[in-house]
Design a protein around this motif. Structure first.
Motif, PDB file in Angstrom:
ATOM      1  N   TYR A  72       0.496  -0.913   0.211  1.00  0.00           N
ATOM      2  CA  TYR A  72       0.190  -0.045  -0.189  1.00  0.00           C
ATOM      3  C   TYR A  72       1.086   1.163   0.014  1.00  0.00           C
ATOM      4  O   TYR A  72       1.898   1.042   0.456  1.00  0.00           O
ATOM      5  CB  TYR A  72      -1.025   0.512   1.431  1.00  0.00           C
ATOM      6  CG  TYR A  72      -2.237  -0.739   1.085  1.00  0.00           C
ATOM      7  CD1 TYR A  72      -3.388  -0.969   0.249  1.00  0.00           C
ATOM      8  CD2 TYR A  72      -1.842  -1.285   2.030  1.00  0.00           C
ATOM      9  CE1 TYR A  72      -4.229  -2.013   0.784  1.00  0.00           C
ATOM     10  CE2 TYR A  72      -3.054  -2.910   2.245  1.00  0.00           C
ATOM     11  CZ  TYR A  72      -4.491  -2.999   1.666  1.00  0.00           C
ATOM     12  OH  TYR A  72      -4.823  -3.184   1.298  1.00  0.00           O
ATOM     13  N   ARG A  73       0.791   2.456  -0.807  1.00  0.00           N
ATOM     14  CA  ARG A  73       1.498   3.502  -0.314  1.00  0.00           C
ATOM     15  C   ARG A  73       0.868   4.617   0.611  1.00  0.00           C
ATOM     16  O   ARG A  73       1.415   5.705   0.463  1.00  0.00           O
ATOM     17  CB  ARG A  73       1.488   4.253  -2.212  1.00  0.00           C
ATOM     18  CG  ARG A  73       2.011   3.179  -2.727  1.00  0.00           C
ATOM     19  CD  ARG A  73       1.875   4.225  -4.449  1.00  0.00           C
ATOM     20  NE  ARG A  73       2.381   2.221  -5.376  1.00  0.00           N
ATOM     21  CZ  ARG A  73       2.243   1.473  -5.754  1.00  0.00           C
ATOM     22  NH1 ARG A  73       0.904   1.573  -5.794  1.00  0.00           N
ATOM     23  NH2 ARG A  73       3.570   0.958  -6.716  1.00  0.00           N
ATOM     24  N   LEU A  74       0.439   3.748   1.887  1.00  0.00           N
ATOM     25  CA  LEU A  74       0.200   4.668   2.791  1.00  0.00           C
ATOM     26  C   LEU A  74       0.456   4.559   4.270  1.00  0.00           C
ATOM     27  O   LEU A  74       0.550   3.294   4.390  1.00  0.00           O
ATOM     28  CB  LEU A  74      -1.666   4.813   3.095  1.00  0.00           C
ATOM     29  CG  LEU A  74      -2.547   5.004   2.499  1.00  0.00           C
ATOM     30  CD1 LEU A  74      -3.631   4.473   2.657  1.00  0.00           C
ATOM     31  CD2 LEU A  74      -2.540   6.389   2.191  1.00  0.00           C
ATOM     32  N   ARG A  75       0.970   5.341   4.765  1.00  0.00           N
ATOM     33  CA  ARG A  75       2.343   5.083   5.704  1.00  0.00           C
ATOM     34  C   ARG A  75       1.201   4.015   7.296  1.00  0.00           C
ATOM     35  O   ARG A  75       2.447   2.582   7.819  1.00  0.00           O
ATOM     36  CB  ARG A  75       2.400   5.959   7.146  1.00  0.00           C
ATOM     37  CG  ARG A  75       3.785   6.188   6.663  1.00  0.00           C
ATOM     38  CD  ARG A  75       4.511   7.884   7.275  1.00  0.00           C
ATOM     39  NE  ARG A  75       4.738   8.438   5.732  1.00  0.00           N
ATOM     40  CZ  ARG A  75       3.972   9.573   6.248  1.00  0.00           C
ATOM     41  NH1 ARG A  75       3.548  10.125   7.405  1.00  0.00           N
ATOM     42  NH2 ARG A  75       4.106  10.660   5.806  1.00  0.00           N
ATOM     43  N   ILE A  76       0.262   3.642   6.981  1.00  0.00           N
ATOM     44  CA  ILE A  76      -0.868   3.491   8.509  1.00  0.00           C
ATOM     45  C   ILE A  76      -0.924   2.164   7.383  1.00  0.00           C
ATOM     46  O   ILE A  76      -0.940   0.638   8.851  1.00  0.00           O
ATOM     47  CB  ILE A  76      -2.149   4.343   8.812  1.00  0.00           C
ATOM     48  CG1 ILE A  76      -3.060   3.741   6.971  1.00  0.00           C
ATOM     49  CG2 ILE A  76      -1.860   4.877   9.277  1.00  0.00           C
ATOM     50  CD1 ILE A  76      -3.973   4.005   7.429  1.00  0.00           C
ATOM     51  N   PHE A  77      -0.752   1.524   6.441  1.00  0.00           N
ATOM     52  CA  PHE A  77       0.042   0.083   6.043  1.00  0.00           C
ATOM     53  C   PHE A  77       0.613   0.007   5.357  1.00  0.00           C
ATOM     54  O   PHE A  77       0.899  -1.538   4.312  1.00  0.00           O
ATOM     55  CB  PHE A  77      -1.294   0.370   4.710  1.00  0.00           C
ATOM     56  CG  PHE A  77      -3.062   0.548   5.252  1.00  0.00           C
ATOM     57  CD1 PHE A  77      -3.269  -0.474   6.497  1.00  0.00           C
ATOM     58  CD2 PHE A  77      -3.683   1.570   4.615  1.00  0.00           C
ATOM     59  CE1 PHE A  77      -5.142  -0.054   6.265  1.00  0.00           C
ATOM     60  CE2 PHE A  77      -5.068   1.323   5.037  1.00  0.00           C
ATOM     61  CZ  PHE A  77      -5.525   1.007   5.714  1.00  0.00           C
TER      62      PHE A  77
END
Length: 174
Positions: A72-77
């Motif tokens: 994923y390209r989101l820090r939380i993931f």
């Protein structure tokens, strides 16, 4: 069998491989006409830090299978590798090729992406062979997406959400 990263030289063979697997109505999600040169080129871009791709060849160098996943390209993931897709040419299915490819892929994920703690995939609920393979590799069924997949005949089938989770110590023991 040789398992290695895919290269741009594999593009034509990857296109043929994915199309051959897509001919089976119970195979991968993409239809044969959705497997284009652009799609295959996008798979070849799945290199760290974005994702990972591996191919398996026979002793003559013919492509027998391919597997890929991406982050994923989101820090939380950032601890998740998702969108896993594995394809094995119909001539080589049921011979351990997919399990060998998938096992090596998971070892490479741990080595290349030490922060990954979760690997996700989905499978048709009716695809018992794939579900058994994924469970044999340590994946667990986490839930059902009701009527998510529309079959070519217009009917719907449930999708099974599956994940493999591992801890820091798992990376060194598997």
């Amino acid at each position: 069998m040789t398992i290695r990263p895919a290269t741009p030289a594999d593009q034509a063979a990857l296109l043929a491989l994915h199309r051959a697997v897509a001919e089976d109505p119970n195979g991968i999600a993409r239809m044969p006409d959705e497997i284009t040169d652009v799609y295959i080129a996008s798979l070849l871009d799945l290199r760290p830090p974005v994702g990972l791709q591996r191919v398996v060849t026979d002793k003559l160098g013919e492509l027998m299978g391919e597997i890929h996943g991406e982050r994923y390209r989101l820090r939380i993931f950032d601890h998740i590798l998702t969108g896993l897709t594995v394809v094995v040419h119909p001539r080589h299915q049921g011979k351990g090729v997919g399990k060998a490819l998938f096992s090596q892929f998971l070892r490479d994920v741990r080595r290349v992406f030490p922060a990954i703690r979760r690997v996700e995939l989905e499978a048709r609920a009716t695809n018992e062979a794939s579900l058994r393979l994924y469970e044999s590799l340590g994946f667990e069924r986490e839930g059902i997406y009701r009527h998510k997949t529309r079959n070519r005949d217009g009917s719907f089938v449930d999708s099974v959400a599956m994940a493999l989770t591992f801890t820091e110590s798992d990376r060194y023991s598997r």
